[in-house]
Design an enzyme around this catalytic site. Structure first.
Site, PDB file in Angstrom:
ATOM      1  N   ILE A   1       8.027  -8.196  11.423  1.00  0.00           N
ATOM      2  CA  ILE A   1       7.229  -9.464  11.340  1.00  0.00           C
ATOM      3  C   ILE A   1       7.988 -10.695  10.808  1.00  0.00           C
ATOM      4  O   ILE A   1       7.975 -11.711  11.296  1.00  0.00           O
ATOM      5  CB  ILE A   1       5.784  -9.043  10.337  1.00  0.00           C
TER       6      ILE A   1
ATOM      7  N   TYR B   1       2.489   2.200  -2.904  1.00  0.00           N
ATOM      8  CA  TYR B   1       2.600   1.002  -2.067  1.00  0.00           C
ATOM      9  C   TYR B   1       1.127   0.341  -2.039  1.00  0.00           C
ATOM     10  O   TYR B   1       1.417  -0.919  -2.139  1.00  0.00           O
ATOM     11  CB  TYR B   1       2.664   1.393  -0.690  1.00  0.00           C
TER      12      TYR B   1
ATOM     13  N   LYS C   1       0.744  -3.768  -3.150  1.00  0.00           N
ATOM     14  CA  LYS C   1       0.067  -4.863  -2.266  1.00  0.00           C
ATOM     15  C   LYS C   1      -0.990  -5.559  -3.137  1.00  0.00           C
ATOM     16  O   LYS C   1      -1.664  -6.504  -2.954  1.00  0.00           O
ATOM     17  CB  LYS C   1      -0.173  -4.184  -1.034  1.00  0.00           C
TER      18      LYS C   1
END
Length: 292
Positions: free
Chosen positions: A34, A185, A189
């Site tokens: 991305i 993870y 986030k």
């Protein structure tokens, strides 16, 4: 002082001097996935893009690839920092901060999925917590003077819908007692989503921050979500929507192009402030007191 390699990396594409009115963006983790597609699309739209890679060689290879695919190399400059080493993040900020005209956009994209066995960075932090959150907090804080040099700057944090699974053990944010890759993870986030909320409270009024979940996309992180995902271009489009949209919710969380409710902790001012202060102190940063 910034390292010589960082200076050389940024200088690579300075042969074409751009007008001071050219908008400048820094995209972290822009060598693949991305981030790379966002960098490509921004350059095509006329932005000056600082393409970040973990190493100077990684960033240089990505620039070569973009140029081969038709991107004007005069619009892209390479910078490097290993987010597992906060000294290099400070060097990166030192290289970017003096850019004439300041920074109009920071896309905090770099991320990794925690490894099966807990690992620590050279700074003593759990790897995914530092790379995905702490390093971005540090970089964003150090770049705030550059981000507020011209009105209308924006910070876009790459979040994940998995942040709703995250939790913060305030006494063990580095997960020394209990570690598993996916929860680590998710926690990182959650931190990124709370960073956007915190920036909305602490930053200059001319700076807008949002976090965005780009969807389940076919990148190297996809195994965290699923066995299948959307094209990278779709994830990049969600990020670019966050860049381009008029009057976004400052501190807001978006899933694709739509505003969404974040995890309760990300909407809790006390929790956001507590994480902000803990991170600020851990990095020995000057206290920023613009919060209402």
């Amino acid at each position: 002082m910034p390292s010589a390699s960082a200076d050389e990396s940024l200088a690579r594409s300075r042969g074409n001097v751009m007008p001071e009115t050219t908008r400048t963006a820094l995209v972290t983790g822009a060598t693949t996935g991305i981030g790379r597609e966002v960098a490509r699309r921004l350059a095509a739209d006329g932005w000056r893009v600082l393409l970040h890679g973990r190493t100077a060689a990684d960033a240089s290879d990505a620039l070569d690839g973009l140029a081969q695919d038709g991107t004007d190399p005069g619009r892209v400059e390479t910078v490097s920092a290993d987010f597992a080493d906060l000294a290099t993040v400070r060097d990166l900020a030192g290289v970017v901060s003096p850019i004439p005209g300041g920074l109009d956009l920071l896309v905090n994209n770099a991320a990794l999925v925690g490894v099966a066995r807990r690992a620590e960075t050279v700074d003593g932090n759990e790897m995914s917590w530092q790379v995905n959150y702490v390093a971005h907090y540090l970089l964003t804080r150090l770049l705030m003077p550059a981000l507020t040099r011209r009105p209308g700057a924006r910070v876009v944090n790459l979040s994940s819908s998995l942040h709703r699974m995250g939790n913060l053990d305030w006494a063990d944010l580095n997960r020394a007692a209990r570690y598993a890759a996916v929860p680590a993870y998710a926690q990182s986030k959650l931190g990124m989503t709370m960073l956007a909320t915190g920036l909305a409270r602490h930053a200059d009024a001319d700076l807008t921050a949002v976090s965005v979940h780009p969807g389940v996309v076919r990148t190297r992180l996809m195994s965290t979500y699923s066995r299948s995902g959307a094209p990278v271009a779709d994830g990049a489009e969600a990020v670019l929507h966050a860049v381009r949209m008029e009057n976004p919710v400052n501190g807001g969380y978006y899933e694709g192009s739509l505003p969404a409710a974040p995890a309760p902790l990300a909407a809790n001012p006390s929790a956001v402030q507590r994480l902000w202060r803990l991170t600020e102190r851990s990095l020995d940063l000057e206290v920023l007191d613009r919060a209402a």
